[in-house]
Motif scaffolding. Structure first.
Motif, short mmCIF file in Angstrom:
data_model
loop_
_atom_site.label_atom_id
_atom_site.label_comp_id
_atom_site.label_asym_id
_atom_site.label_seq_id
_atom_site.Cartn_x
_atom_site.Cartn_y
_atom_site.Cartn_z
N ARG A 2 -8.59 11.78 1.76
CA ARG A 2 -8.77 10.33 1.88
C ARG A 2 -9.06 9.71 0.52
NH1 ARG A 2 -13.35 9.58 4.62
NH2 ARG A 2 -12.95 7.34 4.69
N GLN A 3 -9.83 10.40 -0.29
CA GLN A 3 -10.15 9.87 -1.62
C GLN A 3 -8.90 9.80 -2.50
OE1 GLN A 3 -13.33 12.65 -2.59
NE2 GLN A 3 -14.88 11.06 -2.31
N TYR A 4 -8.03 10.79 -2.37
CA TYR A 4 -6.76 10.77 -3.11
C TYR A 4 -5.95 9.53 -2.71
CZ TYR A 4 -2.05 12.03 -4.64
OH TYR A 4 -0.81 11.99 -5.21
N LEU A 5 -5.84 9.30 -1.41
CA LEU A 5 -5.07 8.15 -0.92
C LEU A 5 -5.69 6.83 -1.35
CD1 LEU A 5 -4.23 9.31 2.73
CD2 LEU A 5 -2.72 9.32 0.74
N ASN A 6 -7.02 6.75 -1.29
CA ASN A 6 -7.69 5.52 -1.67
C ASN A 6 -7.49 5.21 -3.15
OD1 ASN A 6 -8.64 5.02 0.89
ND2 ASN A 6 -10.61 6.00 0.54
N LYS A 7 -7.53 6.24 -3.97
CA LYS A 7 -7.32 6.06 -5.41
C LYS A 7 -5.88 5.57 -5.66
CE LYS A 7 -7.55 8.50 -9.83
NZ LYS A 7 -7.85 9.80 -10.51
N ALA A 8 -4.91 6.16 -4.96
CA ALA A 8 -3.51 5.74 -5.13
C ALA A 8 -3.31 4.32 -4.62
CB ALA A 8 -2.59 6.71 -4.39
N ALA A 9 -3.91 4.00 -3.49
CA ALA A 9 -3.71 2.68 -2.87
C ALA A 9 -4.37 1.56 -3.64
CB ALA A 9 -4.24 2.70 -1.44
N THR A 49 0.84 -1.21 0.00
CA THR A 49 0.00 0.00 0.00
C THR A 49 0.87 1.25 0.00
OG1 THR A 49 -1.78 -1.15 1.20
CG2 THR A 49 -1.80 1.26 1.25
N LEU A 50 1.92 1.23 0.79
CA LEU A 50 2.82 2.38 0.86
C LEU A 50 3.46 2.65 -0.50
CD1 LEU A 50 4.19 4.55 2.55
CD2 LEU A 50 5.90 2.86 3.25
#
Length: 217
Positions: free
Chosen positions: A208-215, A118-119
């Protein structure tokens, strides 16, 4: 939810942090836990109206255990000094976290020390479009509520596969991608507490949406 009773319980628990006291006061704890779950259920329904991709989490599922994990943290007390819960957390995604406790009352969200895969995905997302994340972090209303990314352990040098002169190296070195809004205890008792939670949730959502899209890549 009677937060006055909750704080009184936590204060007495920390003065008597042992199984014997908890067993003698388990009826009190179960009553508070049930009320907190009901409060979470109501909050879950409220924030679910804010965006179509909301992931419902019943209070009973979202609430954290009050026991510390002594197997991995043997020096910690038996019981925590707070009630905590995570909402809007699909599998492998950033959650929205609520903590009501003696040392901290806070609203937080993101990824706290995610697993290596994930990271790496988050860092790849920053490599591809770090400008979007930086713009979110620089937004005045965002900075007012959160200040910036939560300060946690960082790499000294660039992570593997990235150079030290990367334009977003200050972001790539992070091991945690989360934000925190600290609450004063008196805010918990105010009439508009739920509205405050909604305000923080909405401001945090694009992050949070940015992170979820990247993850998810």
């Amino acid at each position: 939810m009677n937060f006055t009773d909750l704080f009184q319980f936590l204060e007495e628990l920390q003065q008597n942090n042992n199984k014997e006291w908890m067993d003698a006061n388990r009826k009190w704890y179960k009553s508070l836990r049930s009320d907190f779950i009901g409060w979470l259920d109501d909050l879950d329904l409220t924030v679910a109206q804010l965006h179509s991709d909301y992931y419902p989490i019943p209070g009973k599922k979202g609430i954290n255990r009050i026991n510390n994990n002594l197997m991995f943290h043997p020096n910690k007390p038996v019981y925590k000094d707070h009630f905590g819960a995570g909402l809007d957390k699909a599998p492998h995604s950033a959650d929205f976290y609520i903590e009501i406790g003696l040392k901290h009352c806070m609203l937080a969200g993101g990824f706290w020390r995610p697993d290596p895969k994930t990271l790496r995905s988050i860092r790849d997302g920053i490599d591809y479009n770090g400008e979007e994340l930086q713009a979110l972090l620089n937004k005045p209303s965002f900075r007012k509520l959160f200040g910036g990314l939560y300060e946690d352990e960082k790499l000294t040098n660039a992570p593997k596969g990235f150079s030290n002169d990367h334009p977003h190296i200050h972001l790539l070195r992070n091991k945690t991608f989360a934000v925190v809004h600290e609450l004063k205890r008196e805010e918990v008792f105010q009439k508009g507490f739920k509205e405050k939670i909604v305000e923080v949730y909405k401001e945090m959502l694009p992050f949070r949406q940015y992170l979820n899209k990247a993850a998810s890549v």
